[in-house]
Design a protein around this motif. Structure first.
Motif, short mmCIF file in Angstrom:
data_model
loop_
_atom_site.label_atom_id
_atom_site.label_comp_id
_atom_site.label_asym_id
_atom_site.label_seq_id
_atom_site.Cartn_x
_atom_site.Cartn_y
_atom_site.Cartn_z
N LEU A 185 1.69 -7.59 -4.69
CA LEU A 185 2.71 -6.75 -5.54
C LEU A 185 2.50 -5.23 -5.18
CD1 LEU A 185 0.54 -7.86 -8.93
CD2 LEU A 185 3.37 -8.11 -8.13
N TYR A 186 3.85 -4.10 -6.07
CA TYR A 186 3.68 -2.59 -5.00
C TYR A 186 3.23 -1.78 -6.31
CZ TYR A 186 7.05 -4.42 -1.14
OH TYR A 186 7.24 -5.01 -0.39
N GLU A 187 2.59 -0.64 -5.98
CA GLU A 187 2.14 0.25 -6.94
C GLU A 187 2.73 1.82 -6.50
OE1 GLU A 187 -2.03 1.67 -7.37
OE2 GLU A 187 -1.98 -0.37 -8.72
N GLY A 188 3.01 2.09 -6.62
CA GLY A 188 3.42 3.79 -6.34
C GLY A 188 4.12 3.72 -5.66
N GLU A 189 4.64 4.58 -4.91
CA GLU A 189 5.77 4.24 -3.87
C GLU A 189 6.15 5.87 -2.78
OE1 GLU A 189 9.54 6.89 -6.09
OE2 GLU A 189 8.79 5.09 -6.73
N GLY A 190 6.86 5.95 -1.93
CA GLY A 190 6.99 6.61 -0.98
C GLY A 190 5.78 6.70 -0.11
N ALA A 191 5.48 7.50 0.47
CA ALA A 191 4.07 7.73 1.19
C ALA A 191 2.64 7.25 0.16
CB ALA A 191 3.50 9.01 1.59
N ASN A 192 2.71 7.31 -0.51
CA ASN A 192 1.38 7.24 -1.52
C ASN A 192 1.90 5.15 -1.65
OD1 ASN A 192 0.36 9.65 -1.82
ND2 ASN A 192 1.99 9.99 -3.34
N LEU A 193 2.77 4.64 -1.10
CA LEU A 193 2.58 3.32 -1.33
C LEU A 193 1.86 2.89 -1.21
CD1 LEU A 193 4.73 1.00 -2.75
CD2 LEU A 193 5.49 0.33 -0.52
N LYS A 194 1.05 1.04 -2.19
CA LYS A 194 0.08 0.59 -2.10
C LYS A 194 0.74 -0.46 -2.42
CE LYS A 194 -3.89 3.49 -2.66
NZ LYS A 194 -3.38 4.81 -3.06
N PHE A 195 0.23 -1.79 -1.65
CA PHE A 195 0.45 -2.95 -1.96
C PHE A 195 -1.26 -4.12 -2.09
CE2 PHE A 195 2.01 -2.27 1.94
CZ PHE A 195 1.30 -3.08 3.14
N PHE A 196 -0.62 -4.81 -3.27
CA PHE A 196 -2.01 -5.74 -3.07
C PHE A 196 -1.18 -7.42 -2.94
CE2 PHE A 196 -2.49 -1.90 -5.29
CZ PHE A 196 -3.46 -1.65 -5.31
N ASP A 197 -2.70 -8.44 -2.67
CA ASP A 197 -1.67 -9.47 -2.53
C ASP A 197 -2.48 -10.03 -4.04
OD1 ASP A 197 -0.97 -8.93 -0.15
OD2 ASP A 197 -2.89 -10.73 0.85
N GLU A 198 -1.94 -10.90 -4.60
CA GLU A 198 -1.74 -11.79 -5.80
C GLU A 198 -1.27 -13.23 -5.79
OE1 GLU A 198 -2.98 -10.39 -8.54
OE2 GLU A 198 -3.38 -8.02 -7.25
N PRO A 199 -1.57 -14.24 -7.21
CA PRO A 199 -1.39 -14.75 -7.46
C PRO A 199 -0.07 -14.96 -8.16
CG PRO A 199 -2.84 -14.70 -8.69
CD PRO A 199 -2.90 -13.41 -7.72
N ILE A 200 0.91 -15.90 -7.56
CA ILE A 200 2.39 -15.63 -7.86
C ILE A 200 2.23 -16.21 -9.34
CG2 ILE A 200 4.45 -17.04 -7.98
CD1 ILE A 200 3.35 -18.37 -4.89
N PRO A 201 3.30 -15.26 -10.16
CA PRO A 201 3.67 -14.84 -11.80
C PRO A 201 4.11 -16.14 -12.00
CG PRO A 201 4.19 -12.90 -10.26
CD PRO A 201 4.44 -14.05 -9.18
N THR A 202 3.36 -16.80 -13.58
CA THR A 202 3.62 -18.18 -13.66
C THR A 202 5.07 -18.13 -13.91
OG1 THR A 202 1.46 -17.68 -14.68
CG2 THR A 202 2.98 -19.45 -15.12
#
Length: 697
Positions: A185-202
């Motif tokens: 999953l992505y959070e933010g955008e451009g230079a501030n983009l962060k991403f996190f591993d998550e379980p697959i949505p149902t």
């Protein structure tokens, strides 16, 4: 000599796509993530690093291939950013020739656009392994699954998604990695983009399962051990899938598909991982073959530093600071700066003055070039695109690049006398850079004629003349080079007698003049017997016939396909001269042409149009309206090939018309075929335009 990066940790890749699919933006993001840029430039505000020509920044398109080097996961990556506009196809083509792998970029809204098809076919020709990246997933109307379907339908390759999207348009929030079987999953955008591993949505578990099964099934076709695990429903780990995808991609069996939104940085890291994981290193591609310079035997060059040096020059650029830059790809061996190499195409020795590693329009001096490198050289004065550079002791000629012939022409003339010399020098430099740009002087009009691949191509070249080379020129319309000939055989006589007391002039010839086969030119035959004309004057008679060929009797166009037989004549012991016989023969030919049924000829072009089937009816109708004759229609799996013969005078502006008829999806090539008589109606029009007298043959 120590390598900073091993061959297996080197990638030579290109980014190719339709115009406006986001190639340059994607490259900017790659350079940012690999530490080459501290600030990301944008195409829309004219600050993109890879678009460094003024014309590129104004139009927001890429015109020249820009080469750059970056590093990712301890891998050296040479990237060539190529143009998407159809007029600059040759830039894509010559880049593909020297690349080991490519990223095919597709717009998530537009899908497989016309130039994508053209570029994809070119990559097929050069057997370049590819991964695909569906860009602009954040745009309204983005549809990943529709793009995948378009890829299968139009490009006829096996596309295997290794990611699927979580949402699209404004709701695009991440990807599902099918290999690792997890959501990112992505959070933010451009230079501030962060991403996190998550379980697959149902709500995405079913489609994830479906596409993961499809992926494993497709790649297991090319890996027996994976096939066995798949059929027996045993667990398959990430590493096993990676190995199988890499093997199938390098062999050209599949194209892995990734996705993202380059403008917002989303998906770029995974794209770089895929380049390292799935695209070939120079070690993974087959050896290149060439001809030995002396024996013409086939010679193999392995991708190894131990083999003799061989490289291909694939681009010439004029740099304002260092002069002529030759971009080259090293296929085997090592070369140091200052070394003497042989250009085996011209068989001349050249010295590598400097070797540069390029970053867009910036450069870094290095001491040597090794197998797999894509670099630029200074000091190679006689080298042009397509030439082979090699070890003088082991000369080899690698396969030359074949470029399409120019299809559109314009006339230019300098505004002032002082611009003339500068124009000639500037045009020579531009022609050196671009093999599809041709320059010639029309012998009939004296105009300088520029030939190129399309209106935009020539517009950019003329623009460069004005800006880079400061040449002011008027640009006009080109003229078709018509010819004249005859339709029947006649006898003719020519006398040139000037006797005014003292030394005069005397030349008298009798000839037979008749037509020959198309494309024969002019044939002069000496049939004199018994010394009617002395031998020393025969050469002058030949020159007189050639003089007469320069200007026909209808509208003054050159004469072609005529046989002149010199059969008789007379001479004067004192007054005969070479000049007299030259003039007499010229008069005889001109007089004979008037009686021999003169005709006006126009150049007929062989035209080949390749189009998706739904547009072929319109294309055939349009060619017929252009006085064209359809010779053959051939079906291919993905297109129809229409071959015809069309007068050149009807083909101006055809590239624009063809694009509008086919939504830009059809391409065509055109080359000279022969000269053919024009109709009496057209002949009368041309005579009215160019002057002269028309008579029915």
């Amino acid at each position: 000599m120590e390598r900073a990066y091993s061959l297996k940790d080197t990638r030579n890749i290109g980014i190719m796509a339709h115009i406006d699919a986001g190639k340059t933006t994607t490259t900017e993001r790659i350079l940012y993530y690999t530490g080459k840029l501290h600030r990301m430039g944008e195409v829309h505000d004219g600050s993109a690093t890879m678009d460094w020509m003024e014309q590129e920044r104004e139009r927001g398109i890429t015109i020249t291939s820009a080469a750059t080097t970056c590093f990712w996961r301890d891998t050296l990556i040479n990237i060539i950013d190529t143009p998407g506009h159809v007029d600059f196809t040759v830039e894509v083509q010559r880049s593909l020739r020297v690349l080991d792998g490519a990223i095919g970029l597709f717009c998530a809204v537009g899908g497989v656009e016309p130039q994508s098809e053209t570029v994809w076919r070119q990559a097929d020709e050069y057997h370049v392994p590819r991964i695909a990246f569906v860009n602009k997933m954040d745009r309204t109307g983005a549809d990943f699954y529709r793009v995948i379907n378009m890829m299968h339908e139009r490009l006829r390759s096996t596309f295997i998604p290794i990611q699927i999207p979580i949402g699209s348009g404004d709701l695009f929030s991440g990807i599902i990695d099918l290999i690792a079987n997890k959501a990112i999953l992505y959070e933010g955008e451009g230079a501030n983009l962060k991403f996190f591993d998550e379980p697959i949505p149902t709500d995405l578990k079913d489609i994830t399962h479906e596409y993961r099964e499809k992926m494993i099934e497709a790649v297991s076709d090319f890996d027996d051990s994976l096939m066995e695990l798949f059929l027996n429903e045993k667990p398959i780990n990430e590493e096993q899938i990676h190995v199988a995808i890499r093997k199938a991609t390098i062999a050209g069996h599949i194209t892995p598909v990734l996705l993202g939104a380059a403008f917002k940085n989303k998906g770029i890291r995974h794209l770089m991982d895929a380049v390292v994981d799935f695209l070939p290193s120079p070690e993974d591609v087959p050896p290149v073959f060439g001809h030995h310079l002396k024996t013409d035997k086939m010679v193999e060059r392995r991708p190894s530093d131990d083999d003799p040096f061989s490289a291909l020059a694939f681009k010439v650029a004029t740099d304002p600071h260092v002069g002529k830059l030759i971009f080259f790809r090293v296929y085997s061996g090592v070369v140091r700066k200052g070394d003497m190499v042989i250009n085996s195409t011209t068989e001349k020795k050249e010295r590598l003055g400097r070797i540069l590693r390029m970053h867009a329009n910036k450069r870094e001096d290095i001491d040597f070039a090794m197998t797999g490198d894509i670099l630029a050289a200074v000091g190679l004065k006689g080298t042009i695109t397509g030439d082979t550079l090699c070890d003088p002791k082991n000369p080899v000629i690698l396969e030359r690049m074949v470029f399409p012939s120019p299809v559109i022409h314009v006339a230019v003339e300098p505004k002032t006398k002082s611009d003339q010399e500068q124009l000639d020098v500037s045009l020579a430099k531009l022609a050196e850079e671009d093999p599809t740009f041709k320059v010639k002087t029309d012998p009939e009009t004296g105009q300088t004629i520029l030939s190129g691949m399309g209106e935009l191509h020539l517009e950019i070249l003329v623009d460069r003349l004005r800006r880079e080379f400061k040449v002011q020129a008027n640009v006009g319309e080109p003229q078709v080079a018509y010819r004249e000939s005859i339709t029947r055989e006649v006898n003719s006589e020519g006398k040139f007698i000037r006797q005014t007391g003292g030394h005069g002039q005397y030349g008298h010839v009798k000839i037979i003049i008749g037509p020959m086969e198309k494309g024969s030119g002019m044939l002069f035959e000496d049939k004199i017997v018994g010394g009617a004309i002395p031998r020393e004057f025969i050469g002058a008679c030949r020159k007189g016939a050639e003089d007469a060929m320069n200007s026909g009797v209808i509208a003054g166009f050159p004469l072609v396909d005529i046989r002149v037989q010199l059969i008789d004549g007379s001479y004067h012991e004192v007054d005969s001269s070479e000049l007299a016989f030259r003039i007499a023969t010229s008069m005889a030919v001109q007089d004979g042409v008037k009686k021999a049924g003169p005709v006006l000829l126009e150049p007929i072009m062989s035209v080949e149009a390749i189009s998706p089937q739904q547009y072929s009816g319109d294309i055939i109708g349009d060619l017929s309206m252009r006085r064209g004759k359809i010779v053959k229609i051939e079906n291919r799996p993905d297109a129809q090939v229409i071959r015809g013969l069309v007068p050149l005078s009807e083909m101006f502006g055809y590239s624009t018309r063809l694009r509008s008829m086919s939504q830009g999806r059809a391409i065509y090539s055109m080359e000279f075929n022969s000269y053919a008589p024009v109709s009496s109606t057209l002949a009368k029009e041309l005579v009215a335009k160019f002057g002269g007298t028309y008579q029915e043959a």
